[in-house]
Motif scaffolding. Structure first.
Motif, mmCIF file in Angstrom:
data_model
loop_
_atom_site.group_PDB
_atom_site.id
_atom_site.type_symbol
_atom_site.label_atom_id
_atom_site.label_comp_id
_atom_site.label_asym_id
_atom_site.label_seq_id
_atom_site.Cartn_x
_atom_site.Cartn_y
_atom_site.Cartn_z
ATOM 1 N N LEU A 1 0.942 -1.648 -0.232
ATOM 2 C CA LEU A 1 0.144 -0.268 -0.241
ATOM 3 C C LEU A 1 0.699 1.223 -0.183
ATOM 4 C CD1 LEU A 1 -2.725 0.210 -0.186
ATOM 5 C CD2 LEU A 1 -2.090 -1.458 0.547
ATOM 6 N N GLY A 2 2.479 0.772 0.189
ATOM 7 C CA GLY A 2 3.436 2.454 0.301
ATOM 8 C C GLY A 2 2.847 3.092 -1.325
ATOM 9 N N PRO A 3 3.373 2.179 -2.584
ATOM 10 C CA PRO A 3 3.259 3.187 -3.420
ATOM 11 C C PRO A 3 1.528 3.954 -3.668
ATOM 12 C CG PRO A 3 4.349 1.645 -3.864
ATOM 13 C CD PRO A 3 4.058 1.291 -2.477
ATOM 14 N N PRO A 4 0.815 2.521 -3.530
ATOM 15 C CA PRO A 4 -0.394 3.598 -3.520
ATOM 16 C C PRO A 4 -1.257 4.582 -3.117
ATOM 17 C CG PRO A 4 -0.896 1.464 -3.935
ATOM 18 C CD PRO A 4 0.299 1.373 -2.798
ATOM 19 N N THR A 5 -0.277 4.698 -2.420
ATOM 20 C CA THR A 5 -0.337 5.494 -1.133
ATOM 21 C C THR A 5 -0.045 7.450 -1.347
ATOM 22 O OG1 THR A 5 -1.159 4.565 0.684
ATOM 23 C CG2 THR A 5 -0.782 6.772 1.025
ATOM 24 N N ALA A 6 1.310 7.228 -2.045
ATOM 25 C CA ALA A 6 2.008 8.498 -2.301
ATOM 26 C C ALA A 6 2.251 8.632 -4.039
ATOM 27 C CB ALA A 6 3.129 7.720 -2.781
ATOM 28 N N LEU A 7 0.903 7.421 -4.577
ATOM 29 C CA LEU A 7 0.319 8.057 -5.903
ATOM 30 C C LEU A 7 -1.028 8.925 -5.348
ATOM 31 C CD1 LEU A 7 1.185 7.431 -9.207
ATOM 32 C CD2 LEU A 7 -0.797 5.715 -8.784
ATOM 33 N N LEU A 8 -1.294 8.734 -4.997
ATOM 34 C CA LEU A 8 -3.012 9.500 -4.325
ATOM 35 C C LEU A 8 -2.693 10.976 -3.321
ATOM 36 C CD1 LEU A 8 -5.455 6.825 -2.409
ATOM 37 C CD2 LEU A 8 -5.556 8.068 -4.666
ATOM 38 N N ALA A 9 -1.263 10.609 -2.312
ATOM 39 C CA ALA A 9 -0.381 12.267 -2.571
ATOM 40 C C ALA A 9 -0.166 12.722 -3.410
ATOM 41 C CB ALA A 9 0.397 11.934 -0.981
ATOM 42 N N ARG A 10 0.451 12.107 -4.768
ATOM 43 C CA ARG A 10 1.044 12.677 -5.759
ATOM 44 C C ARG A 10 0.012 13.839 -6.266
ATOM 45 N NH1 ARG A 10 0.098 11.575 -10.827
ATOM 46 N NH2 ARG A 10 2.803 12.977 -12.643
ATOM 47 N N ALA A 11 -1.723 13.045 -6.400
ATOM 48 C CA ALA A 11 -2.937 13.629 -7.261
ATOM 49 C C ALA A 11 -2.846 14.767 -6.023
ATOM 50 C CB ALA A 11 -3.537 12.707 -7.187
ATOM 51 N N LEU A 12 -3.126 14.475 -4.944
ATOM 52 C CA LEU A 12 -3.359 15.597 -3.813
ATOM 53 C C LEU A 12 -3.241 16.907 -4.104
ATOM 54 C CD1 LEU A 12 -4.791 13.355 -1.005
ATOM 55 C CD2 LEU A 12 -6.166 14.189 -2.191
ATOM 56 N N GLU A 13 -1.568 17.173 -4.198
ATOM 57 C CA GLU A 13 -0.274 17.760 -3.909
ATOM 58 C C GLU A 13 -1.153 18.361 -5.593
ATOM 59 O OE1 GLU A 13 4.087 17.753 -2.627
ATOM 60 O OE2 GLU A 13 3.689 15.843 -3.587
ATOM 61 N N ALA A 14 -1.010 18.118 -6.323
ATOM 62 C CA ALA A 14 -1.381 18.910 -7.238
ATOM 63 C C ALA A 14 -2.533 19.721 -7.815
ATOM 64 C CB ALA A 14 -1.127 17.973 -9.156
ATOM 65 N N LEU A 15 -3.589 19.650 -6.968
ATOM 66 C CA LEU A 15 -5.085 20.514 -6.795
ATOM 67 C C LEU A 15 -4.150 21.090 -7.036
ATOM 68 C CD1 LEU A 15 -7.098 17.727 -4.525
ATOM 69 C CD2 LEU A 15 -6.961 18.659 -6.663
ATOM 70 N N PRO A 16 -5.160 22.679 -7.316
ATOM 71 C CA PRO A 16 -4.096 23.432 -7.778
ATOM 72 C C PRO A 16 -4.860 24.505 -5.832
ATOM 73 C CG PRO A 16 -6.525 23.364 -8.893
ATOM 74 C CD PRO A 16 -5.872 22.698 -8.367
ATOM 75 N N ALA A 17 -4.030 25.398 -5.800
ATOM 76 C CA ALA A 17 -4.381 26.177 -4.262
ATOM 77 C C ALA A 17 -4.534 27.727 -4.575
ATOM 78 C CB ALA A 17 -3.372 25.798 -3.040
ATOM 79 N N ALA A 18 -5.113 28.553 -4.402
ATOM 80 C CA ALA A 18 -4.922 30.186 -4.268
ATOM 81 C C ALA A 18 -4.235 30.444 -3.261
ATOM 82 C CB ALA A 18 -6.466 30.494 -3.299
ATOM 83 N N ALA A 19 -3.923 29.757 -2.216
ATOM 84 C CA ALA A 19 -2.477 30.996 -1.671
ATOM 85 C C ALA A 19 -1.744 29.620 -1.112
ATOM 86 C CB ALA A 19 -3.699 31.302 -0.535
ATOM 87 N N PRO A 20 -0.193 30.006 -0.735
ATOM 88 C CA PRO A 20 0.398 28.940 -0.171
ATOM 89 C C PRO A 20 -0.404 28.243 0.965
ATOM 90 C CG PRO A 20 1.411 31.094 -0.141
ATOM 91 C CD PRO A 20 0.276 31.258 -0.536
ATOM 92 N N SER A 21 -0.054 26.859 0.320
ATOM 93 C CA SER A 21 -1.108 25.776 1.423
ATOM 94 C C SER A 21 0.290 24.806 1.685
ATOM 95 C CB SER A 21 -1.774 25.937 1.300
ATOM 96 O OG SER A 21 -2.013 24.961 0.066
ATOM 97 N N MET A 22 -0.308 23.668 2.646
ATOM 98 C CA MET A 22 0.280 21.937 2.702
ATOM 99 C C MET A 22 -0.715 21.100 3.699
ATOM 100 S SD MET A 22 4.353 23.325 5.402
ATOM 101 C CE MET A 22 4.236 21.702 5.111
ATOM 102 N N ILE A 23 0.115 20.083 2.962
ATOM 103 C CA ILE A 23 -1.168 18.931 3.810
ATOM 104 C C ILE A 23 -0.836 18.619 5.074
ATOM 105 C CG2 ILE A 23 -2.329 16.676 3.417
ATOM 106 C CD1 ILE A 23 -2.156 17.558 0.147
#
Length: 255
Positions: A28-50
């Protein structure tokens, strides 16, 4: 690499994603990271972090072509709830939600990270135990400070990806973190996997800062109750010190 991108949302899984118990199912490590990659790519209106990611495991992830979709589920100026799903064979197999918070300057009130772990160079080389399949375990360099995959009980280990998450891309700190975070249960397992199941149904990671560098550390232990339930707890490190905490709910029962 763990995945080869076929399109923006579709990926070919390589044998490096395979888990230790079956060459047909992913760790589950690689799929979890692939989901994190997709979440990181979502546009943000201001500097932010998960600040927190929770991953729900809905079923085995086959080593096959997968789709990843992400969206901003609850938009906001300061706080947003993100969601992502991983689909294999037309079925949703992993679901993730993350809270993304806008960043600000809190240096004046920052708390101490905690004591750094001894450097990975001081640890013993940890190899895949007998009976474990190749794949995601062999796709990492491991250094054990105490315990480890081959020793039951609490463990403190370092790990480093040998391959990128997606072909042609340098993994981000968050992606490296999520590749490793699901291994807390494995490195700190108390039971013989030939005699017991101890399967995690989810992973939750709270993040204080993103990791720096390739080597990430895990200080993990597992607790088991009397009704077939357990929890694996992990403090995640880089060379500076602790940076995140993970927990996994476990189903514990004899084989």
């Amino acid at each position: 690499m763990f995945y080869r991108a076929l399109s923006e949302t579709t990926f070919e899984s390589t044998p490096h994603t395979a888990g230790p118990w079956s060459a047909e199912s992913q760790h589950l490590g690689p799929p979890t990271a692939l989901l994190a990659r997709a979440l990181e790519a979502l546009p943000a209106a201001a500097p932010s972090m998960i600040a927190r990611i929770t991953v729900e495991i809905l079923g085995p992830v086959p080593v096959t072509e997968v789709e990843v979709h992400a969206e901003i589920e609850r938009p906001g100026k300061s706080v947003e709830l993100l969601a992502a799903t991983l689909i294999a064979g037309g079925r949703e197999v992993v679901r993730a939600r993350a809270w993304r918070l806008t960043t600000s300057d809190s240096l004046a009130v920052r708390t101490d990270d905690g004591t750094p772990l001894p450097a990975p160079e001081t640890g013993r080389v940890m190899l895949r135990p007998d009976g474990w399949g190749a794949g995601a375990v062999d796709a990492m360099d491991w250094r054990a400070l105490s315990g480890g995959l081959d020793i039951p009980g609490p463990a403190t280990v370092w790990a480093r990806q040998k391959y990128p998450l997606v072909e042609g891309e340098e993994p981000t700190g968050l992606q490296r973190l999520m590749v490793l975070a699901d291994s807390g249960n494995g490195v700190s397992g108390l039971l013989d996997p030939r005699e017991w199941f101890f399967i995690n149904t989810e992973l939750t990671v709270h993040i204080r800062r993103y990791p720096e560098g390739e080597w990430l550390g895990m200080d993990a232990h597992t607790e088991i109750g009397e009704h077939g339930l357990g929890t694996a707890f992990t403090v995640l490190h880089d060379r500076r010190g602790p940076l995140a905490r993970g927990a996994q709910a476990l189903l514990v029962r004899p084989r």
